[in-house]
Design a protein around this motif. Structure first.
Motif, PDB file in Angstrom:
ATOM      1  N   PRO A 228      48.777 -46.702  -4.117  1.00 16.18           N
ATOM      2  CA  PRO A 228      48.855 -45.827  -5.307  1.00 16.18           C
ATOM      3  C   PRO A 228      47.789 -46.138  -6.335  1.00 16.18           C
ATOM      4  N   LEU A 229      47.446 -47.424  -6.488  1.00 15.70           N
ATOM      5  CA  LEU A 229      46.439 -47.811  -7.478  1.00 15.70           C
ATOM      6  C   LEU A 229      45.085 -47.210  -7.120  1.00 15.70           C
ATOM      7  N   ALA A 230      44.678 -47.325  -5.836  1.00 11.91           N
ATOM      8  CA  ALA A 230      43.397 -46.760  -5.413  1.00 11.91           C
ATOM      9  C   ALA A 230      43.408 -45.233  -5.510  1.00 11.91           C
ATOM     10  N   ALA A 231      44.550 -44.608  -5.157  1.00 10.85           N
ATOM     11  CA  ALA A 231      44.646 -43.150  -5.235  1.00 10.85           C
ATOM     12  C   ALA A 231      44.514 -42.668  -6.677  1.00 10.85           C
ATOM     13  N   ALA A 232      45.149 -43.393  -7.628  1.00 13.14           N
ATOM     14  CA  ALA A 232      45.055 -43.005  -9.033  1.00 13.14           C
ATOM     15  C   ALA A 232      43.632 -43.169  -9.552  1.00 13.14           C
ATOM     16  N   ASP A 233      42.972 -44.268  -9.166  1.00  7.10           N
ATOM     17  CA  ASP A 233      41.581 -44.493  -9.587  1.00  7.10           C
ATOM     18  C   ASP A 233      40.683 -43.400  -9.028  1.00  7.10           C
ATOM     19  N   LEU A 234      40.899 -43.046  -7.773  1.00  9.47           N
ATOM     20  CA  LEU A 234      40.075 -42.009  -7.146  1.00  9.47           C
ATOM     21  C   LEU A 234      40.291 -40.649  -7.818  1.00  9.47           C
ATOM     22  N   ALA A 235      41.552 -40.355  -8.167  1.00  6.45           N
ATOM     23  CA  ALA A 235      41.841 -39.084  -8.839  1.00  6.45           C
ATOM     24  C   ALA A 235      41.174 -39.031 -10.207  1.00  6.45           C
ATOM     25  N   GLY A 236      41.191 -40.145 -10.941  1.00  2.00           N
ATOM     26  CA  GLY A 236      40.536 -40.173 -12.236  1.00  2.00           C
ATOM     27  C   GLY A 236      39.035 -39.966 -12.132  1.00  2.00           C
ATOM     28  N   ARG A 237      38.417 -40.554 -11.116  1.00  2.00           N
ATOM     29  CA  ARG A 237      36.979 -40.384 -10.937  1.00  2.00           C
ATOM     30  C   ARG A 237      36.641 -38.941 -10.550  1.00  2.00           C
ATOM     31  N   MET A 238      37.484 -38.328  -9.718  1.00  2.00           N
ATOM     32  CA  MET A 238      37.240 -36.940  -9.333  1.00  2.00           C
ATOM     33  C   MET A 238      37.371 -36.011 -10.533  1.00  2.00           C
ATOM     34  N   ALA A 239      38.328 -36.310 -11.409  1.00  2.00           N
ATOM     35  CA  ALA A 239      38.484 -35.481 -12.609  1.00  2.00           C
ATOM     36  C   ALA A 239      37.268 -35.610 -13.522  1.00  2.00           C
ATOM     37  N   ALA A 240      36.723 -36.840 -13.604  1.00  2.00           N
ATOM     38  CA  ALA A 240      35.548 -37.046 -14.449  1.00  2.00           C
ATOM     39  C   ALA A 240      34.320 -36.344 -13.883  1.00  2.00           C
ATOM     40  N   LEU A 241      34.254 -36.209 -12.554  1.00  2.00           N
ATOM     41  CA  LEU A 241      33.103 -35.565 -11.918  1.00  2.00           C
ATOM     42  C   LEU A 241      33.233 -34.051 -11.832  1.00  2.00           C
ATOM     43  N   ALA A 242      34.414 -33.508 -12.163  1.00  2.00           N
ATOM     44  CA  ALA A 242      34.649 -32.062 -12.012  1.00  2.00           C
ATOM     45  C   ALA A 242      33.642 -31.200 -12.765  1.00  2.00           C
ATOM     46  N   PRO A 243      33.276 -31.522 -14.023  1.00  2.00           N
ATOM     47  CA  PRO A 243      32.291 -30.667 -14.700  1.00  2.00           C
ATOM     48  C   PRO A 243      30.919 -30.677 -14.041  1.00  2.00           C
ATOM     49  N   GLN A 244      30.606 -31.715 -13.243  1.00  2.00           N
ATOM     50  CA  GLN A 244      29.277 -31.846 -12.653  1.00  2.00           C
ATOM     51  C   GLN A 244      29.230 -31.327 -11.218  1.00  2.00           C
ATOM     52  N   ILE A 245      30.307 -31.495 -10.457  1.00  2.00           N
ATOM     53  CA  ILE A 245      30.332 -31.124  -9.041  1.00  2.00           C
ATOM     54  C   ILE A 245      31.499 -30.156  -8.826  1.00  2.00           C
ATOM     55  N   ALA A 246      31.201 -28.942  -8.430  1.00  2.00           N
ATOM     56  CA  ALA A 246      32.255 -27.930  -8.257  1.00  2.00           C
ATOM     57  C   ALA A 246      32.958 -28.050  -6.906  1.00  2.00           C
ATOM     58  N   ASP A 247      32.219 -28.426  -5.872  1.00  2.00           N
ATOM     59  CA  ASP A 247      32.792 -28.518  -4.531  1.00  2.00           C
ATOM     60  C   ASP A 247      33.775 -29.686  -4.454  1.00  2.00           C
ATOM     61  N   PRO A 248      35.064 -29.454  -4.121  1.00  2.00           N
ATOM     62  CA  PRO A 248      36.047 -30.554  -4.066  1.00  2.00           C
ATOM     63  C   PRO A 248      35.683 -31.623  -3.040  1.00  2.00           C
ATOM     64  N   ALA A 249      35.160 -31.224  -1.882  1.00  3.02           N
ATOM     65  CA  ALA A 249      34.820 -32.211  -0.857  1.00  3.02           C
ATOM     66  C   ALA A 249      33.686 -33.116  -1.311  1.00  3.02           C
ATOM     67  N   LEU A 250      32.647 -32.520  -1.909  1.00  2.00           N
ATOM     68  CA  LEU A 250      31.536 -33.331  -2.422  1.00  2.00           C
ATOM     69  C   LEU A 250      31.991 -34.216  -3.573  1.00  2.00           C
ATOM     70  N   ARG A 251      32.876 -33.658  -4.422  1.00  2.00           N
ATOM     71  CA  ARG A 251      33.381 -34.436  -5.556  1.00  2.00           C
ATOM     72  C   ARG A 251      34.158 -35.652  -5.064  1.00  2.00           C
ATOM     73  N   ARG A 252      34.980 -35.445  -4.032  1.00  2.00           N
ATOM     74  CA  ARG A 252      35.749 -36.577  -3.492  1.00  2.00           C
ATOM     75  C   ARG A 252      34.814 -37.624  -2.851  1.00  2.00           C
ATOM     76  N   ALA A 253      33.818 -37.142  -2.114  1.00  2.00           N
ATOM     77  CA  ALA A 253      32.878 -38.080  -1.474  1.00  2.00           C
ATOM     78  C   ALA A 253      32.135 -38.905  -2.522  1.00  2.00           C
ATOM     79  N   GLN A 254      31.724 -38.263  -3.621  1.00  2.00           N
ATOM     80  CA  GLN A 254      31.032 -38.980  -4.677  1.00  2.00           C
ATOM     81  C   GLN A 254      31.960 -39.980  -5.352  1.00  2.00           C
ATOM     82  N   ALA A 255      33.202 -39.600  -5.569  1.00  2.00           N
ATOM     83  CA  ALA A 255      34.165 -40.514  -6.185  1.00  2.00           C
ATOM     84  C   ALA A 255      34.433 -41.716  -5.290  1.00  2.00           C
ATOM     85  N   VAL A 256      34.558 -41.475  -3.978  1.00  4.42           N
ATOM     86  CA  VAL A 256      34.761 -42.586  -3.038  1.00  4.42           C
ATOM     87  C   VAL A 256      33.556 -43.526  -3.052  1.00  4.42           C
ATOM     88  N   ALA A 257      32.341 -42.972  -3.094  1.00  9.61           N
ATOM     89  CA  ALA A 257      31.134 -43.799  -3.129  1.00  9.61           C
ATOM     90  C   ALA A 257      31.082 -44.653  -4.398  1.00  9.61           C
TER      91      ALA A 257
END
Length: 535
Positions: free
Chosen positions: A451-480
């Motif tokens: 749950p801790l890693a999932a919450a951190d990943l969700a927060g990073r994806m939310a922060a990247l949303a204004p910059q990256i519209a594609d959900p798959a690319l946004r998730r890949a960038q957050a994981v990186a």
């Protein structure tokens, strides 16, 4: 009246107005050599980018530069004695000027390697000249007390100042400005050497054919160790078989040197004297402290580089380190005397232990400002240690005779040049190994499905949303980004382990020194009543 003629009085030092130009010349020569070395060692990534090569390939530049710097001073002492100090100084500085001019036209890896090897050869006399110009105007009583600490401080200041001024030079004109700065310093040094002659020394034929055989084997041995220490942590020791073969060849070459020198009537250096308890003790002390000081040269700069700190943000830290080194030299000038070496070394070890323990508390948010005090303590300690140790070694060599000076030079070069490269290689190897272990532990403690890693990943994806519209690319960038932060955290933990190991080694060395001093005091106290008792 005595039938024997009185020994001539030692020459007095020069007047202040005549001594200052020689001191300034020493500073210019020391900084010319130190900045030339530092410009390469601290700008490997920029050099790689400018030449279109990888950082691994660019690391060869440092290796080929250090090989002649580690071995050539031994032969330079004999060359200076045989051909004269004046010719030695003029030829040395002209050669360095020509190599500095050639460095401006470097265009690829091959030319860079050749020029750096020539630069290492040409810069080897500069450290010697810096020492000689600092000692030239001083009377005998001040040569060791004032000249030795200040010359060492100026030589060590060059690589530190290179970290301070490199960002400005690279930002304004790239590597061209860096090469032009080195060329300008070489031209000033040339004018200084020709304008301020050194006192000539008597010529003496000291070179023998077997000296060149021993020197060649010594160069192969030292060169193999240096290349292995530079390239071992990069390629990893067991992954590149050629590193093992090179180390084997280096050991064989050094063994051959020892065998040859043991059977010579006039050896290049006295192996038996080097194996005496006094010199072995000095060698171990110099080597150990040089390894410990790798914490400063290899630790903090690389940790901040991994954390994304720009070189321009570290200039203040290295300016403080340089200032602390000069203050350490001034402390030696004020209090260094023969017989006080243990006290200086004890204070130096305690300062390094304290500084390393402070550094071991680093976190991923640590920045250069938080390490100002600890790094200044370590730099101050380094200058407290080296001049007294060198004074003791020179004293031991001169008590045996001037011919033993070369033997001491072997001790000093092997512990400082080879010890520095070995310490850097060992430190980097330890960091790489511990980082992999810490990264594995972090992955086990916080798996990607937690749950801790999932919450951190969700927060990073939310922060990247204004910059990256594609959900798959946004998730890949957050994981990186998450993986990068985990790797950085593992690196900081690895550096903390290395800092703490430095603390333990320094504290253990301080305890051993205290026991050694106590043993000597106890032996002297027991021997005193026996000497005073009547027969």
């Amino acid at each position: 009246m005595s039938g024997q003629a009185a020994a001539p009085a030692p020459p007095p030092g020069l007047q202040l107005r005549r001594a200052l130009p020689y001191a300034a010349a020493s500073a210019i020569l020391a900084l010319t050599q130190g900045l030339g070395q530092g410009f390469v060692s601290v700008n490997i990534p920029q050099i790689a980018g400018d030449l279109g090569i990888t950082a691994t390939e660019a690391s060869w530049l440092m290796a080929v530069y250090m090989i002649p710097r580690a071995t050539l001073p031994l032969m330079l002492i004999k060359l200076r004695t045989q051909f004269g100090l004046r010719r030695f100084a003029e030829v040395g500085i002209v050669a360095y000027l020509l190599v500095s001019f050639a460095a401006v036209w470097i265009s690829d890896l091959r030319s860079a390697v050749v020029v750096q090897a020539l630069s290492g050869i040409a810069s080897a006399p500069l450290s010697t000249l810096a020492f000689l110009y600092m000692l030239e105007p001083l009377g005998p009583a001040w040569k060791m007390r004032l000249g030795l600490p200040m010359a060492l401080a100026l030589i060590s200041a060059g690589p530190l100042l290179a970290r301070v001024i490199s960002p400005a030079l690279l930002g304004d004109g790239g590597l061209t400005w860096m090469h032009l700065t080195a060329l300008g310093l070489a031209m000033v040094s040339l004018a200084v050497v020709f304008r301020l002659p050194l006192t000539p020394v008597p010529h003496e034929k000291v070179l023998r054919p077997m000296d060149f055989v021993s020197f060649a084997l010594l160069s192969v041995g030292f060169g193999g160790v240096i290349i292995a220490c530079v390239m071992g942590p990069i390629h990893w020791w067991t992954a590149a078989p050629w590193i093992g073969w090179m180390l084997a060849a280096a050991v064989a070459s050094l063994t051959a040197v020892v065998v040859i020198e043991l059977h010579r009537k006039a050896p290049l250096f006295d192996v038996r004297w080097l194996a005496s308890p006094e010199i072995v003790h000095l060698t171990v002390a110099l080597f150990l402290f040089r390894l410990i000081l790798s914490e400063q040269s290899t630790g903090a700069p690389r940790m901040f580089q991994i954390l994304g700190v720009a070189p321009s943000q570290m200039t203040g830290l290295f300016a403080v380190i340089c200032l602390a080194s000069l203050l350490g030299a001034l402390a030696c000038v004020g209090w260094m005397r023969a017989g006080r070496e243990p006290q200086f070394h004890l204070v130096a070890l305690l300062l390094v232990a304290a500084g390393a323990w402070m550094d071991a508390q680093s976190t991923i948010d640590t920045r250069p400002e938080q390490l100002l005090v600890s790094q200044a303590m370590i730099s101050f300690a380094g200058m407290l240690f080296l001049p007294p140790a060198m004074m003791a070694g020179l004293g031991a060599a001169m008590r045996k005779g001037p011919n033993y000076l070369l033997s001491f030079v072997i001790v000093f070069l092997s512990t400082q040049s080879i010890g520095g490269m070995l310490g850097s290689g060992a430190f980097s190897t330890l960091i790489n190994g511990r980082q992999a272990q810490h990264l594995q532990l972090l992955a086990e403690q916080v798996p990607a499905t937690s749950p801790l890693a999932a919450a951190d990943l969700a927060g990073r994806m939310a922060a990247l949303a204004p910059q990256i519209a594609d959900p798959a690319l946004r998730r890949a960038q957050a994981v990186a980004l998450l993986a990068q932060d985990a790797a950085n955290q593992a690196y900081v933990m690895a550096y903390n382990d290395a800092y703490f190991l430095t603390f333990l080694i320094s504290a253990a060395a301080a305890a051993a020194l205290l026991l050694h001093v106590f043993r000597d005091w106890l032996a002297a106290r027991i021997a005193k009543p026996e000497a005073e008792s009547p027969p």
